[in-house]
Design an enzyme around this catalytic site. Structure first.
Site, PDB file in Angstrom:
ATOM      1  N   LYS A 141       0.838  -1.213   0.000  1.00 40.04           N
ATOM      2  CA  LYS A 141       0.000   0.000   0.000  1.00 40.04           C
ATOM      3  C   LYS A 141       0.865   1.251   0.000  1.00 40.04           C
ATOM      4  O   LYS A 141       1.832   1.341   0.753  1.00 40.04           O
ATOM      5  CB  LYS A 141      -0.896   0.018   1.250  1.00 40.04           C
ATOM      6  CG  LYS A 141      -1.888  -1.126   1.344  1.00 40.04           C
ATOM      7  CD  LYS A 141      -2.782  -0.979   2.564  1.00 40.04           C
ATOM      8  CE  LYS A 141      -3.873  -2.033   2.540  1.00 40.04           C
ATOM      9  NZ  LYS A 141      -4.849  -1.846   3.635  1.00 40.04           N
ATOM     10  N   LYS A 184      -0.382  -8.135   5.597  1.00 37.70           N
ATOM     11  CA  LYS A 184      -1.018  -9.403   5.250  1.00 37.70           C
ATOM     12  C   LYS A 184      -2.298  -9.063   4.491  1.00 37.70           C
ATOM     13  O   LYS A 184      -3.023  -8.147   4.875  1.00 37.70           O
ATOM     14  CB  LYS A 184      -1.348 -10.158   6.544  1.00 37.70           C
ATOM     15  CG  LYS A 184      -2.175 -11.407   6.343  1.00 37.70           C
ATOM     16  CD  LYS A 184      -1.291 -12.597   6.149  1.00 37.70           C
ATOM     17  CE  LYS A 184      -2.107 -13.841   5.779  1.00 37.70           C
ATOM     18  NZ  LYS A 184      -1.264 -14.829   5.093  1.00 37.70           N
ATOM     19  N   GLU A 271      -7.561   2.854   8.013  1.00 37.37           N
ATOM     20  CA  GLU A 271      -7.177   4.256   7.932  1.00 37.37           C
ATOM     21  C   GLU A 271      -8.232   5.102   8.627  1.00 37.37           C
ATOM     22  O   GLU A 271      -9.310   4.606   8.950  1.00 37.37           O
ATOM     23  CB  GLU A 271      -6.989   4.708   6.478  1.00 37.37           C
ATOM     24  CG  GLU A 271      -8.065   4.298   5.514  1.00 37.37           C
ATOM     25  CD  GLU A 271      -7.636   4.486   4.047  1.00 37.37           C
ATOM     26  OE1 GLU A 271      -8.133   5.430   3.436  1.00 37.37           O
ATOM     27  OE2 GLU A 271      -6.835   3.692   3.521  1.00 37.37           O
ATOM     28  N   ARG A 275     -12.631  13.730   7.897  1.00 38.92           N
ATOM     29  CA  ARG A 275     -13.677  14.604   7.351  1.00 38.92           C
ATOM     30  C   ARG A 275     -15.036  13.969   7.639  1.00 38.92           C
ATOM     31  O   ARG A 275     -15.102  12.823   8.073  1.00 38.92           O
ATOM     32  CB  ARG A 275     -13.510  14.706   5.823  1.00 38.92           C
ATOM     33  CG  ARG A 275     -13.665  13.346   5.141  1.00 38.92           C
ATOM     34  CD  ARG A 275     -13.712  13.408   3.623  1.00 38.92           C
ATOM     35  NE  ARG A 275     -14.168  12.155   3.055  1.00 38.92           N
ATOM     36  CZ  ARG A 275     -13.420  11.088   2.867  1.00 38.92           C
ATOM     37  NH1 ARG A 275     -12.144  11.099   3.212  1.00 38.92           N
ATOM     38  NH2 ARG A 275     -13.939   9.976   2.356  1.00 38.92           N
TER      39      ARG A 275
HETATM   40  C1  MV4 Z   1      -6.867  -4.350   2.520  1.00 40.12           C
HETATM   41  C2  MV4 Z   1      -7.540  -5.482   2.004  1.00 40.12           C
HETATM   42  C3  MV4 Z   1      -7.100  -6.715   2.420  1.00 40.12           C
HETATM   43  N1  MV4 Z   1      -6.063  -6.826   3.281  1.00 40.12           N
HETATM   44  N2  MV4 Z   1      -5.855  -4.510   3.373  1.00 40.12           N
HETATM   45  C4  MV4 Z   1      -9.293  -1.002   0.087  1.00 40.12           C
HETATM   46  C5  MV4 Z   1      -9.592   0.397   0.518  1.00 40.12           C
HETATM   47  C6  MV4 Z   1      -8.605   0.722   1.555  1.00 40.12           C
HETATM   48  N3  MV4 Z   1      -9.182   1.488   2.618  1.00 40.12           N
HETATM   49  C7  MV4 Z   1      -8.101  -0.590   2.048  1.00 40.12           C
HETATM   50  N4  MV4 Z   1      -8.576  -1.595   1.128  1.00 40.12           N
HETATM   51  C8  MV4 Z   1      -8.272  -2.913   1.355  1.00 40.12           C
HETATM   52  N5  MV4 Z   1      -7.244  -3.118   2.204  1.00 40.12           N
HETATM   53  C9  MV4 Z   1      -5.462  -5.724   3.716  1.00 40.12           C
HETATM   54  N6  MV4 Z   1      -4.416  -5.874   4.553  1.00 40.12           N
HETATM   55  C10 MV4 Z   1      -8.592  -5.291   1.127  1.00 40.12           C
HETATM   56  C11 MV4 Z   1      -8.958  -4.005   0.775  1.00 40.12           C
HETATM   57  C12 MV4 Z   1     -10.023  -3.934  -0.180  1.00 40.12           C
HETATM   58  C13 MV4 Z   1     -11.273  -3.440   0.150  1.00 40.12           C
HETATM   59  C14 MV4 Z   1     -11.542  -2.932   1.411  1.00 40.12           C
HETATM   60  C15 MV4 Z   1     -12.779  -2.447   1.737  1.00 40.12           C
HETATM   61  C16 MV4 Z   1     -13.788  -2.469   0.776  1.00 40.12           C
HETATM   62  C17 MV4 Z   1     -13.542  -2.934  -0.485  1.00 40.12           C
HETATM   63  C18 MV4 Z   1     -12.297  -3.426  -0.812  1.00 40.12           C
HETATM   64  C19 MV4 Z   1     -12.072  -3.911  -2.086  1.00 40.12           C
HETATM   65  C20 MV4 Z   1     -10.839  -4.379  -2.416  1.00 40.12           C
HETATM   66  C21 MV4 Z   1      -9.823  -4.389  -1.467  1.00 40.12           C
END
Ligand code: MV4
Length: 431
Positions: A141, A184, A271, A275
Site C-alpha cells: 500500500k 497481510k 485508515e 472529514r
Molecule cells: C486491505 C484489504 C485486504 N487486506 N488490506 C481497500 C480500501 C482501503 N481502505 C483498504 N482496502 C483494502 N485493504 C489488507 N491488509 C482489502 C482491501 C479492499 C477493500 C476494502 C474495503 C472495501 C472494499 C475493498 C475492495 C478491495 C480491497
C-alpha cells in the site's frame, strides 16, 4: 447550509463556472464564483477560496467531503487567515493522511492493525523478509494513498520484487511520494467504519458503525447501519478502538475510523478519514444526530459531554449516480429532464439536482443520496425498494435500476456477503 439555516448562521456558497446552476449556489445566502471547472482553477485553489471568505467576512469554512476536505495545508492557511476550518487541526490531518504514520500511531495505542511491515519498506530484502514472516498473500500500500488507490496484492514470493518496484513507481507518479508498506492480505473482508466525534476539550465519542461492504472499484454504492455482521459486543470493541485511535492524536471534530472485518470476526484498523463522509446520513438517521450541526458546535468550542445517543432501527443509503450500470458504470452527464424524488415516511433525499438541471461532466457522478430509516433491516430494504420505484429520472442513466436488482438478491437480503459481492453480482445478466 441547511443546518446553518436552522442555527441562524448565514452562508456563502463557492462555485466553479461548471456549477453555476447547482442547487447549493441558489441555497446559499451569497455565492461567489471562484473560477474555471478544473480543480486547480477553483475548488482546489486555496488563495481563491480564502479570498472568497475574506470578501464575504466568513468566520468559518466547512470543507465538505471532497477536494480540500483533507488538505492539511488548507486547514493551516484557514487558521493563519483567522478563519476557523470546520474540522481537525492541520497536524491531525497530516498524521492520518500518511497511512503508515497513522498505522504506527494507532498501534502504539493498542488498536489492532493487520500484521505487516514495521514502517515503510526501503528495499526488496526487507519486503521479502516481511512477507515471509506474515505469509502470502500480502498487499503493498502507498503511504500517501488511501481509499484503495495504488494498492497491489502479491500472492507469491517470486512476484514480490517486481510488484514492489511497480508500486513504488506508481506511488511516486500518483502522489509524489514513493513510500509503501506491506500488510497481510485479508481475503474477502467486510468494510466496517466507526463514526467518531470529538470536541476541543478532550472528549471523544463514537456513533456506531456503517457497513460499506458493497463497493465497486473502491466506490461505495450502498451503506447501512447497523452492520449485519456486528453485534452489540463487537460494536463496543470496535467503538472503543476507534475512540482510542482518535484520542491518540487528540482528534477534534467528526471523523471516521475504517476497519476491515474478516470472516472470523477479527477487525483491523485500515485508515482514518478526517472529514465528514458522503455516507454520514445513515448514522444521522439511526442516531437522531445532525452530524454537521455537531461539527459546527464543536468547531465553535462547545463540549460534547453529557451527550447520550440512543440508536434506533436500521438505515440504508443508496448512492444515485449519473452513471450507466449496463455499460461499466460509465459517466452519464446531461439534463435531468424529469427529476422526481421519493418521499414519505422514513425517506430522505440529499441532492443538488432538480428538474431541468444539467449534470456537468466535470466532477463526481453522485447526484443524490437516497436514505431510508425503518425499524428493522427487512423493513428498510422494503422501504428502499419502494423509494427507488418512486424515484424518476429522465434524461440520463442512473444507478437506480441497479440498486433495485441488487436489493432483491437473496445474498443482500441475507446480510452475509463480503467486498467481493459485486464481482459475482452481474447486473447485465440479471432478469
Ligand atoms: C486491505 C484489504 C485486504 N487486506 N488490506 C481497500 C480500501 C482501503 N481502505 C483498504 N482496502 C483494502 N485493504 C489488507 N491488509 C482489502 C482491501 C479492499 C477493500 C476494502 C474495503 C472495501 C472494499 C475493498 C475492495 C478491495 C480491497
Amino acid at each position: 447550509m441547511q443546518t446553518c439555516r436552522e442555527l441562524g448562521i448565514s452562508t456563502v456558497g463557492v462555485y466553479s463556472t461548471a456549477d453555476r446552476d447547482s442547487l447549493h449556489v441558489r441555497y446559499a445566502d451569497e455565492a461567489v464564483c471562484i473560477g474555471a471547472p478544473l480543480g486547480k482553477d477553483s475548488y482546489l485553489n486555496i488563495p481563491r477560496i480564502i479570498a472568497a471568505a475574506e470578501i464575504t467576512n466568513a468566520d468559518a469554512i466547512h470543507p465538505g467531503y471532497g477536494f480540500l476536505a483533507e488538505n492539511a495545508d488548507f486547514a493551516e492557511v484557514c487558521s493563519s487567515s483567522g478563519i476557523k476550518f470546520i474540522g481537525p487541526q492541520a497536524e491531525m490531518i497530516r498524521k492520518m493522511g500518511d497511512k503508515n504514520t497513522a498505522r504506527e500511531t494507532v498501534v502504539t495505542a493498542d488498536v489492532p492493525v493487520v500484521p505487516g511491515s514495521k514502517g515503510l519498506i526501503s528495499d526488496v530484502k526487507e519486503a521479502e523478509q516481511t512477507a515471509k514472516e506474515i505469509g502470502y498473500p500480502v498487499i503493498i500500500k502507498p503511504t500517501a494513498g488511501g481509499g484503495g488507490k495504488g494498492m497491489r496484492v502479491v500472492t507469491e514470493a517470486r512476484e514480490l520484487a517486481k510488484a514492489l518496484a511497480t508500486a513504488q513507481n506508481e506511488a511516486q507518479q500518483a502522489f509524489g511520494n514513493s513510500g509503501v508498506y506491506i500488510e497481510k492480505f485479508i481475503e474477502n473482508p467486510r468494510h466496517v467504519e466507526i463514526q467518531v466525534l470529538a470536541d476541543q476539550h478532550g472528549n471523544t465519542m463514537h456513533l456506531g458503525e456503517r457497513d460499506c461492504t458493497i463497493q465497486r472499484r473502491h466506490q461505495k454504492l450502498i451503506e447501512e447501519t447497523p452492520s449485519p455482521a456486528v453485534d452489540e459486543e463487537l460494536r463496543a470493541r470496535m467503538g472503543n478502538a476507534a475512540v482510542t485511535a482518535a484520542a491518540a492524536i487528540n482528534y477534534e471534530g467528526a471523523g471516521t475510523v475504517e476497519f476491515l472485518l474478516d470472516k472470523h470476526g477479527n477487525f483491523y484498523f485500515m485508515e482514518m478519514n478526517t472529514r465528514i463522509q458522503v455516507e454520514h446520513p445513515v448514522t444521522e438517521e439511526r442516531y437522531s444526530v445532525d452530524l454537521v450541526k455537531e461539527q459546527i458546535l464543536v468547531a465553535a468550542g462547545e463540549t460534547i459531554t453529557g451527550q447520550t445517543v440512543s440508536p434506533k432501527g436500521h438505515a440504508i443509503e443508496c448512492r444515485i449516480n449519473a452513471e450507466d450500470p449496463k455499460h461499466g458504470f460509465r459517466p452519464s452527464p446531461g439534463e435531468l429532464q424529469v427529476f422526481h424524488t421519493p418521499g414519505g415516511y422514513g425517506v430522505r433525499v440529499d441532492s443538488h439536482g432538480y428538474a431541468s438541471y444539467k449534470v456537468p461532466p466535470n466532477y463526481d457522478s453522485l447526484i443524490a443520496k437516497l436514505v431510508v430509516h425503518a425499524d428493522t433491516r427487512e423493513e428498510a430494504i422494503e422501504r428502499m425498494l419502494r423509494a427507488l420505484d418512486e424515484f424518476i429520472v429522465v434524461g440520463i442513466k442512473t444507478t437506480i435500476p441497479f440498486h433495485k436488482q441488487l436489493l432483491l438478491t437473496e445474498k443482500f437480503k441475507s446480510g452475509i456477503f463480503d467486498t467481493g459481492f459485486l464481482d459475482t453480482f452481474n447486473y447485465e445478466e440479471a432478469p
